[in-house]
Design an enzyme around this catalytic site. Sequence first.
Site, PDB file in Angstrom:
ATOM      1  N   GLU A   1      46.538  42.153  42.816  1.00  0.00           N
ATOM      2  CA  GLU A   1      47.689  42.792  43.447  1.00  0.00           C
ATOM      3  C   GLU A   1      47.320  43.508  44.747  1.00  0.00           C
ATOM      4  O   GLU A   1      48.124  44.264  45.280  1.00  0.00           O
ATOM      5  CB  GLU A   1      48.342  43.791  42.485  1.00  0.00           C
TER       6      GLU A   1
ATOM      7  N   ASP B   1      47.774  45.208  30.296  1.00  0.00           N
ATOM      8  CA  ASP B   1      46.872  46.152  30.958  1.00  0.00           C
ATOM      9  C   ASP B   1      46.205  47.070  29.933  1.00  0.00           C
ATOM     10  O   ASP B   1      45.021  47.408  30.065  1.00  0.00           O
ATOM     11  CB  ASP B   1      47.642  46.989  31.975  1.00  0.00           C
TER      12      ASP B   1
END
Length: 304
Positions: A136, A243
Amino acid sequence: MKIVNLGSLNIDRVYKVGRFALPGETVPTEDFCVYPGGKGLNQSVALAKAGAAVFHAGKIGADGAFLEELLQNAGVDTSLLLRGDTCTGHAVIQVEESGENCILLAGGANQEIAEENVEQALSQIEPGDWLLLQNEISAMAYILDRAAALEIPVALNPSPMTPALPTCNLSSVRCFLLNKLEGQMLTEETNPEAICLALEKKYPKATVVLTLGADGVLCRSGGQWFRHGVYPVEIRDTTGAGDTFTGFFLAAVAGGKSIPEALETASLAAALAISRPGAASSIPTASEVQQAKLTLQKNEEVFL
């Protein structure tokens, strides 16, 4: 030993909806909340809550000061965190009643990671440390090239998958943490076992951890297979579950735990996370995961 996470930080704007909006359609929302997020931030929080020593290297704008505070409160070292004038990365997230989500992501400051910033972060990595990456932020190709040149072991969560990532130098990756779709895009295989074997063949030094949603997780490491199922919980929000799994798994392995122990701990942590709303805010502590283990041992059907 520490883990340096060179990753994203986002502000998540979460809208609860009866169903996802279709093209050209306006759908009223049932609720709206703002949460800290970003795969990088979420994984740093998960690592810290799991007991790992973690440094977060990334970039925020003036609107992201509360993200730095959250990291610090979770026990993350933010001395490598950069601050700039661009807005902090942010996400617009739709969450259906089932708990499934749909996400739009704006990079913001996450896309301003320059080569000198990378060098600063990598200079803090010592023998025995790990570098954790997602996909990201900017400069991914440069980061991976430098990690290979410096022989820094990388744990990679290749999300969100882009066409450019498979062309990068992934020789430094010692642990792939990915879902089935990401595995398919990296290997062009569709069968979970075939995905793991294809990655093992190309990167024989790497452990492959493939999450399979309701089918649990499949792991290939050192020529051996490991599997773990999911735990029954009431799903409230799946945002951040992967995550949470990544942080707790990597913390366990880096702390000397076996693969089966790491899979069990990470799976329990992810189950607790999806039973709560939000991303970073849903991540449990190590003590909560341990309590869930003890409760599960007493009652194999219900532990929440």
